[in-house]
Design an enzyme around this catalytic site. Structure first.
Site, PDB file in Angstrom:
ATOM      1  N   SER A 172      -9.988   1.639   3.401  1.00 45.09           N
ATOM      2  CA  SER A 172     -10.280   0.048   3.228  1.00 45.09           C
ATOM      3  C   SER A 172      -8.733  -0.641   3.589  1.00 45.09           C
ATOM      4  O   SER A 172      -8.373  -1.476   2.688  1.00 45.09           O
ATOM      5  CB  SER A 172     -10.712  -0.459   1.723  1.00 45.09           C
ATOM      6  N   THR A 230      -3.600  -2.961  -1.273  1.00 41.98           N
ATOM      7  CA  THR A 230      -5.018  -2.685  -0.588  1.00 41.98           C
ATOM      8  C   THR A 230      -4.993  -2.870   0.830  1.00 41.98           C
ATOM      9  O   THR A 230      -5.805  -2.882   1.619  1.00 41.98           O
ATOM     10  CB  THR A 230      -5.938  -4.083  -1.444  1.00 41.98           C
ATOM     11  N   HIS A 251       9.452  -8.777  -1.982  1.00 41.72           N
ATOM     12  CA  HIS A 251      11.104  -8.073  -1.805  1.00 41.72           C
ATOM     13  C   HIS A 251      11.941  -9.262  -1.964  1.00 41.72           C
ATOM     14  O   HIS A 251      13.139  -9.028  -2.390  1.00 41.72           O
ATOM     15  CB  HIS A 251      11.198  -7.480  -0.507  1.00 41.72           C
TER      16      HIS A 251
END
Length: 322
Positions: A240, A186, A60
């Site tokens: 995950s 992830t 950001h």
């Protein structure tokens, strides 16, 4: 940890292109990187969700006006600072950056920039979640402007793939970078607020996004029921969510992407080819390394719009201009 995740990626960016260098503080503040790493490690022990927050904070910062720490400014509290934009809603990790800055100021006053602390903390956050270690070129200086309007053109969850590609290209990032930086999902979570349209009012032709695997749709709807609590958070990477790995791309290929912008990566020839390149028959032996490519994209992103030399300043505290 797999051998690939433990692989140390050594990257060097030419000072003539980015004017950054690995080991910039080697003489002026030799413990700079180890101090940041220690702070991130301690913060992660206290709150395992912090690595994802620090990774998001770096993105950001860089994707708006460049990696110059403007996202950290909180004073004066005018309501018109970059941090006040709704596009930055939910950003966290500021206390971790402030803690590292305070320690570094006690050792090396006026030397290490807040922008560099953010970049280093993101790298260390990845390491804390079993991701790759890599060299971060440093030497950024802190910007002197923070304006809410600057965040108006940030990538959005509901952006089409063409809009996402265009926004990344405007920052000098390729379609491959778009895939790899999206793979930062992830780790971390998202709020049900960002899934409402995808699950219940996607289009006039379909109540839910047809790209969602039919076996996954009931699971998402159970986690984020219609008219339910939109602040409930669910993992961005199904199965995950706390470990840095390639599972996020497997999920995208299989229709198990949680948010719309991740799913969009498999609906375009160019970005789909990038995703598929990590899953060839002999991919593990002869194909590209997801961990190394991710690290390279992080370094590229970390060089967007940097201030160096006499441009900008070295803030005394990260939340306010000098």
């Amino acid at each position: 940890m797999s051998w690939a995740a433990a692989f140390v990626v050594c990257l060097f960016i030419s000072t003539s292109t980015a004017q950054l260098q690995v080991g910039f503080y080697q003489n002026s503040c030799p413990n700079a990187e180890s101090v940041v790493a220690s702070v991130v490690r301690q913060a992660t022990l206290s709150d395992p969700t912090i690595p994802a927050a620090l990774l998001r904070l770096h993105f950001h910062d860089c994707i708006v006006q460049g990696c110059e720490g403007s996202i950290l400014i909180q004073s004066p509290a005018t309501g018109n600072l970059e941090k006040d934009s709704s596009n930055h809603a939910g950003l966290r990790g500021f206390d971790v950056i402030d803690n590292a800055k305070e320690q570094l100021e006690s050792q090396c006053p006026g030397v290490v920039s807040c922008a560099d602390i953010v970049a280093l903390a993101a790298r260390d956050a990845i390491t804390q979640t079993q991701g790759p270690q890599y060299d971060v070129p440093t030497g950024r200086r802190d910007g002197r402007v923070s304006n809410i309007a600057d965040a108006n053109n940030m990538p959005q969850v509901r952006d089409s793939i063409n809009v996402l590609k265009s926004k990344f290209a405007a920052k000098g990032l390729s379609d491959k970078d778009l895939v790899l930086l999206s793979a930062a999902h992830t780790i971390g979570t998202t709020a049900c607020f960002f899934l409402e349209n995808r699950l219940y009012s996607f289009s006039t032709n379909s109540q839910s996004d047809p790209s969602i695997n039919p076996s996954f749709l009931p699971e998402l709807q159970a986690q984020c029921p219609q008219n339910g609590n939109v602040n409930v958070r669910i993992p961005l990477d199904r199965g995950s969510g706390n470990i840095f790995d390639i599972q996020i791309l497997r999920n995208i290929r299989s229709g198990f992407a949680v948010i719309e912008s991740d799913a969009a990566l498999y609906q375009d020839d160019s970005t789909r080819a990038v995703v598929d390149s990590y899953f060839g028959l002999f991919g593990n032996l002869f194909g590209p390394s997801f961990e190394q490519d991710f690290a390279e994209s992080m370094v590229r992103m970390g060089s967007i719009g940097v201030r160096t030399g006499s441009d900008g300043e070295i803030r005394r505290v990260c939340s306010a201009f000098n």
